[in-house]
Design a protein around this motif. Structure first.
Motif, PDB file in Angstrom:
ATOM      1  N   VAL A  95       1.123  -1.619   0.031  1.00 37.98           N
ATOM      2  CA  VAL A  95       0.351   0.180   0.212  1.00 37.98           C
ATOM      3  C   VAL A  95       0.331   1.391   0.306  1.00 37.98           C
ATOM      4  O   VAL A  95       2.337   1.371   1.155  1.00 37.98           O
ATOM      5  N   SER A  96       0.763   2.410  -0.619  1.00 37.11           N
ATOM      6  CA  SER A  96       1.509   3.305  -0.920  1.00 37.11           C
ATOM      7  C   SER A  96       0.515   4.666  -0.663  1.00 37.11           C
ATOM      8  O   SER A  96      -0.643   4.708  -1.427  1.00 37.11           O
ATOM      9  N   VAL A  97       0.869   5.636  -0.083  1.00 41.41           N
ATOM     10  CA  VAL A  97       0.071   6.586   0.168  1.00 41.41           C
ATOM     11  C   VAL A  97       1.104   7.829  -0.339  1.00 41.41           C
ATOM     12  O   VAL A  97       1.899   8.707   0.650  1.00 41.41           O
ATOM     13  N   ILE A  98       0.229   8.583  -1.634  1.00 38.82           N
ATOM     14  CA  ILE A  98       1.646   9.829  -1.988  1.00 38.82           C
ATOM     15  C   ILE A  98       0.644  11.614  -1.751  1.00 38.82           C
ATOM     16  O   ILE A  98      -0.488  10.795  -2.600  1.00 38.82           O
ATOM     17  N   ASP A  99       1.527  11.956  -1.019  1.00 46.32           N
ATOM     18  CA  ASP A  99       0.549  13.809  -1.209  1.00 46.32           C
ATOM     19  C   ASP A  99       1.637  14.333  -2.189  1.00 46.32           C
ATOM     20  O   ASP A  99       2.299  14.317  -2.178  1.00 46.32           O
ATOM     21  N   GLY A 100       0.718  16.213  -1.948  1.00 50.01           N
ATOM     22  CA  GLY A 100       1.675  16.319  -2.959  1.00 50.01           C
ATOM     23  C   GLY A 100       2.499  17.159  -1.302  1.00 50.01           C
ATOM     24  O   GLY A 100       2.179  18.593  -1.971  1.00 50.01           O
ATOM     25  N   GLY A 101       2.554  17.218  -0.488  1.00 54.70           N
ATOM     26  CA  GLY A 101       3.473  18.080   0.620  1.00 54.70           C
ATOM     27  C   GLY A 101       4.321  18.800   0.310  1.00 54.70           C
ATOM     28  O   GLY A 101       5.338  18.053  -0.954  1.00 54.70           O
ATOM     29  N   VAL A 102       5.066  18.741   1.067  1.00 54.23           N
ATOM     30  CA  VAL A 102       6.665  18.643   1.373  1.00 54.23           C
ATOM     31  C   VAL A 102       7.715  17.920   1.166  1.00 54.23           C
ATOM     32  O   VAL A 102       8.629  17.996   0.810  1.00 54.23           O
ATOM     33  N   GLY A 103       7.112  16.744   2.324  1.00 58.67           N
ATOM     34  CA  GLY A 103       7.721  14.743   1.914  1.00 58.67           C
ATOM     35  C   GLY A 103       8.909  15.232   2.443  1.00 58.67           C
ATOM     36  O   GLY A 103       8.717  15.944   3.598  1.00 58.67           O
ATOM     37  N   VAL A 104       9.423  14.467   2.730  1.00 60.84           N
ATOM     38  CA  VAL A 104      10.224  13.721   3.980  1.00 60.84           C
ATOM     39  C   VAL A 104      11.461  13.917   3.932  1.00 60.84           C
ATOM     40  O   VAL A 104      12.072  13.665   2.672  1.00 60.84           O
ATOM     41  N   LYS A 105      12.284  14.683   4.378  1.00 59.54           N
ATOM     42  CA  LYS A 105      14.191  15.107   3.583  1.00 59.54           C
ATOM     43  C   LYS A 105      14.705  13.750   4.204  1.00 59.54           C
ATOM     44  O   LYS A 105      14.292  12.899   4.570  1.00 59.54           O
ATOM     45  N   ALA A 106      15.851  13.305   2.640  1.00 63.09           N
ATOM     46  CA  ALA A 106      16.406  12.045   3.141  1.00 63.09           C
ATOM     47  C   ALA A 106      17.063  11.664   4.690  1.00 63.09           C
ATOM     48  O   ALA A 106      16.704  10.621   4.943  1.00 63.09           O
ATOM     49  N   ASP A 107      17.692  12.727   5.257  1.00 66.38           N
ATOM     50  CA  ASP A 107      17.829  12.212   6.334  1.00 66.38           C
ATOM     51  C   ASP A 107      17.279  12.034   7.690  1.00 66.38           C
ATOM     52  O   ASP A 107      17.258  11.785   8.953  1.00 66.38           O
ATOM     53  N   GLU A 108      15.872  11.786   6.997  1.00 69.09           N
ATOM     54  CA  GLU A 108      14.646  11.849   8.049  1.00 69.09           C
ATOM     55  C   GLU A 108      14.135  10.887   7.888  1.00 69.09           C
ATOM     56  O   GLU A 108      12.885  10.532   8.762  1.00 69.09           O
ATOM     57  N   VAL A 109      13.789  10.451   6.908  1.00 62.78           N
ATOM     58  CA  VAL A 109      13.331   8.847   6.615  1.00 62.78           C
ATOM     59  C   VAL A 109      13.214   7.818   7.453  1.00 62.78           C
ATOM     60  O   VAL A 109      12.360   7.279   8.076  1.00 62.78           O
ATOM     61  N   GLN A 110      14.126   7.651   8.766  1.00 62.68           N
ATOM     62  CA  GLN A 110      14.623   6.548   8.947  1.00 62.68           C
ATOM     63  C   GLN A 110      13.915   7.010  10.544  1.00 62.68           C
ATOM     64  O   GLN A 110      13.190   6.305  11.252  1.00 62.68           O
ATOM     65  N   LYS A 111      14.426   8.334  11.164  1.00 57.84           N
ATOM     66  CA  LYS A 111      14.008   8.963  12.209  1.00 57.84           C
ATOM     67  C   LYS A 111      12.544   9.201  12.217  1.00 57.84           C
ATOM     68  O   LYS A 111      11.922   9.053  13.375  1.00 57.84           O
ATOM     69  N   ILE A 112      11.488   9.272  11.610  1.00 56.01           N
ATOM     70  CA  ILE A 112      10.086   9.358  12.235  1.00 56.01           C
ATOM     71  C   ILE A 112       9.432   8.482  12.166  1.00 56.01           C
ATOM     72  O   ILE A 112       8.710   8.391  12.440  1.00 56.01           O
ATOM     73  N   PHE A 113       9.923   7.770  12.338  1.00 58.60           N
ATOM     74  CA  PHE A 113       9.656   5.778  13.107  1.00 58.60           C
ATOM     75  C   PHE A 113      10.050   5.770  13.626  1.00 58.60           C
ATOM     76  O   PHE A 113       9.381   5.145  14.606  1.00 58.60           O
TER      77      PHE A 113
END
Length: 711
Positions: A634-652
């Motif tokens: 399942v994918s959820v894709i929106d039109g926001g600013v998204g996540v920076k490369a250095d934060e893709v692990q930290k957000i969880f």
């Protein structure tokens, strides 16, 4: 006996004021949509007297004093039983009892020890007890978390006591002082006797392990004072059944010691220790260095019950502390003996230790714990000057220079004692908070050296910092909705009837939204607490994932419309169903779609896609390793600013919030994605995000669910 308060719903408040936090649990109950509880008791375990004590009663149905007194023996019988999960118990053989059934809900520590017990009583016998157990789960988990936090604080206090005791032992490691230090810093009230014995003929025989007996060299008795059985020898044959424990430095608990008290063949020294009226159990703490036996600590208790798991850990800590004391004492006695023997002894000490001569600070003994804090140390530090070694410390130069200055300022052969704290780095370059301590080493009243110890307090500091940050963040997030509730409640009270009709509805809507926000945050905290304790139970069923996505969208459609956002759900009609917990996956999808509402701009588009990954080759390149196939992605894709490369692990990570979330002031405490990760991984799936790029802007989240749970 605590007496009932005649006022309906009133909680007994006749005990420790620290229990006020637990009374918040009682205040929470009326806010929950659960079946009426007619009578409620909460007992908590008291470490002081090792018994369950009544903390509070809630009498919602005016249960009479007579019923309460008749009910107490029934409660006491259940308190004496080992309960490790919630059970339903009908109330039988109590004439004219107003109550017919009770759910008994234990509150457990992480190690499974009983922290407290809830008794939820009902006037009517319950037809579906398990359903009521699930209703009460959040209440019990909330109280259990409070008690676990209190236990954790107690463990921190104990760790500090052990640290203080270790410093006192280093100052004066004589056996008599060692016993006094343990009595003053460490022992609980139920300890009645302690005695320290060393394997004889002596430490010089350790390598050959030729021992004849254990000689009592120091003791203390609550009843008779110091000196009981000192000088007595206990033949080595008594310890034959415990050879493995002796070798491993383990703890042995003997709850049946009647034969030791009465058997004339038992060594007199041991009978002198246990043959007292207030002795019910005996614990043997074997002191071992590098699998070489040093001695035994005998501890007796006035409690018949075997020690709980936490107390066994305490005993192991005492054992390590005693080993430190014995080691340091023997080091002083044999300061001029074999150099290799010194190193063997010091390696049994948990802290980093280095000993130097008093005049020129030459190192004559150290352990590997100290070497770990040095950058590129030489193979052997002995005979090197400490001032030449300290520049190798893994720390920042200003802190290192300050430490060297402090230590060099101590006069030679001085009895001066100093302590402080410094940040050192491990070989893996992780920062460690280190408390250091230095004191003189004596022989026959003369200073013959100086000892420097380093005690790692990183976990204690991290735990306190995490607890502070958690409460600060939760308090901050609750302050805004609470302010709204209080402010508009007061405003509504000032309205007349006409104003209530014309303007009251909008204010009530704000109050309702604020209450919902607080409830959502509380639910997230409870879910995270439940998951961290491994208490999450999955209720699996066959679920059509595209239908679940449509249901979640229908529920959130109004919020999307308010921001002018459009949503597209792409899914083939022939996708297989998934065996999963529908409520948990619903929460995952809801969290991801809610994030899209919060962080994507107005009038933007959100796309949800479901596709089948029949094998590993069909997984996208950005998918993490370990995706189990076949599965649905399942994918959820929106039109926001998204996540920076250095934060893709930290957000969880629990409580982590991106800089963008902080900047826009988005609601929440940073638990939504952590809960998603927990629930997906419980299903053996994977969840991840890809960074926003100029070509692929916006938030891009993915998760997988295996069609069947792995065997």
């Amino acid at each position: 006996m605590a007496r009932l308060n005649p006022h309906k719903g009133d909680v007994l408040a006749n005990l420790d004021p620290a229990d006020a936090r637990l009374r918040q649990v009682f205040a929470l109950i009326p806010q929950l949509n659960i079946t009426q509880i007619d009578f409620l008791c909460l007992y908590i375990y008291s470490r002081e007297n090792r018994q369950m004590r009544l903390m509070a009663v809630q009498n919602n149905a005016h249960i009479t004093e007579h019923t309460y007194s008749e009910l107490l023996p029934w409660i006491e019988r259940h308190l004496s039983r080992n309960v490790d999960k919630a059970v339903y118990a009908p109330i039988l053989n109590i004439p004219d009892c107003e109550l017919q059934g009770c759910i008994i809900y234990p509150l457990l520590s992480n190690s499974g020890d009983i922290l407290g017990i809830f008794f939820f009583f009902y006037r009517q016998a319950l037809i579906n007890p398990q359903g009521h157990v699930q209703e009460l789960r959040h209440i019990a988990l909330y109280a259990q978390t409070i008690l676990q936090n209190d236990q954790f604080v107690s463990q921190l206090v104990f760790a500090q006591a052990v640290f203080n005791a270790s410093q006192a032992i280093i100052k004066n490691p004589a056996p008599d002082n060692l016993i006094r230090v343990l009595r003053d810093y460490v022992f609980d009230g139920h300890i009645t006797n302690c005695a320290l014995g060393l394997f004889s003929p002596g430490i010089s025989e350790i390598k050959q392990r030729r021992f004849e007996s254990v000689q009592i060299i120091a003791s203390w008795s609550k009843r008779f004072g110091d000196g009981v059985a000192v000088g007595e020898h206990i033949p080595i044959e008594f310890f034959t059944p415990y050879q493995t424990e002796v070798k491993d430095g383990a703890v042995v608990s003997l709850s049946d010691i009647s034969h030791i008290k009465s058997d004339p063949n038992i060594p007199k020294g041991l009978r002198d220790i246990v043959n007292q009226n207030n002795v019910k159990t005996l614990n043997l703490l074997f002191l071992t260095s590098e699998q070489r036996p040093l001695g035994v600590m005998f501890l007796t208790s006035d409690d018949n019950a075997p020690p709980p798991a936490y107390e066994m850990q305490v005993y192991k800590s005492i054992s390590d502390l005693l080993t430190l004391g014995v080691v340091v004492n023997e080091l002083k006695r044999y300061l001029d003996n074999v150099t290799q023997g010194r190193s063997v002894i010091l390696e049994s000490v948990l802290e980093a230790v280095v000993l130097v001569t008093p005049d020129d600070a030459r190192i004559f003994a150290y352990n590997q714990q100290f070497v770990k804090f040095l950058q590129a140390p030489p193979p052997d530090l002995r005979e090197l000057c400490l001032w030449d070694i300290l520049p190798m410390l893994r720390t920042e130069p200003p802190a290192r220079d300050q430490l060297i200055h402090t230590w060099q300022s101590i006069p030679q052969r001085s009895n001066q004692i100093e302590e402080g704290e410094i940040t050192l780095f491990s070989p893996e370059n992780s920062a460690r908070a280190i408390k250091w301590y230095t004191a003189p080493v004596y022989r026959t009243g003369l200073v013959v050296g100086r000892i420097f110890t380093f005690y790692d307090v990183t976990q204690e500091r991290d735990a306190l910092r995490f607890q502070h940050e958690l409460w600060m963040r939760v308090s901050h997030e609750f302050r805004t909705p609470l302010t709204a509730v209080m402010g508009y409640s007061q405003l509504l009270q000032s309205y007349n009837d006409d104003e209530l009709i014309t303007e009251g509805r909008d204010k009530l809507k704000i109050i309702q939204d604020s209450t919902k926000r607080m409830n959502d945050m509380l639910r997230e905290l409870l879910d995270m607490s439940q998951a961290s304790m491994g208490e999450t139970i999955l209720m699996r069923s066959r679920v059509n994932i595209p239908e679940l996505l449509h249901h979640v969208y229908d529920r959130l459609a109004l919020q999307f419309q308010e921001k002018g956002q459009t949503v597209t759900i792409l899914a083939s009609s022939d996708l297989p169903s998934v065996l999963c917990d529908q409520r948990r996956i619903d929460q995952v999808v809801s969290n991801l779609m809610t994030n899209a509402i919060k962080y994507a701009p107005s009038n933007s588009h959100v796309t949800l896609t479901v596709r089948l990954l029949a094998n590993d080759a069909q997984a996208p390149k950005h998918a993490p390793q370990g995706v189990i196939t076949p599965c649905l992605m399942v994918s959820v894709i929106d039109g926001g600013v998204g996540v920076k490369a250095d934060e893709v692990q930290k957000i969880f990570v629990p409580f982590y919030r991106t800089n963008h979330a902080k900047h826009v002031g988005a609601e929440g405490v940073g638990l939504g994605l952590a809960i998603c990760k927990t629930f997906i991984e419980l299903h053996h799936g994977k969840i991840w995000a890809t960074p926003s790029t100029p070509k692929n802007r916006g938030g891009q989240f993915y998760f997988t669910l295996p069609l069947e749970p792995p065997a």
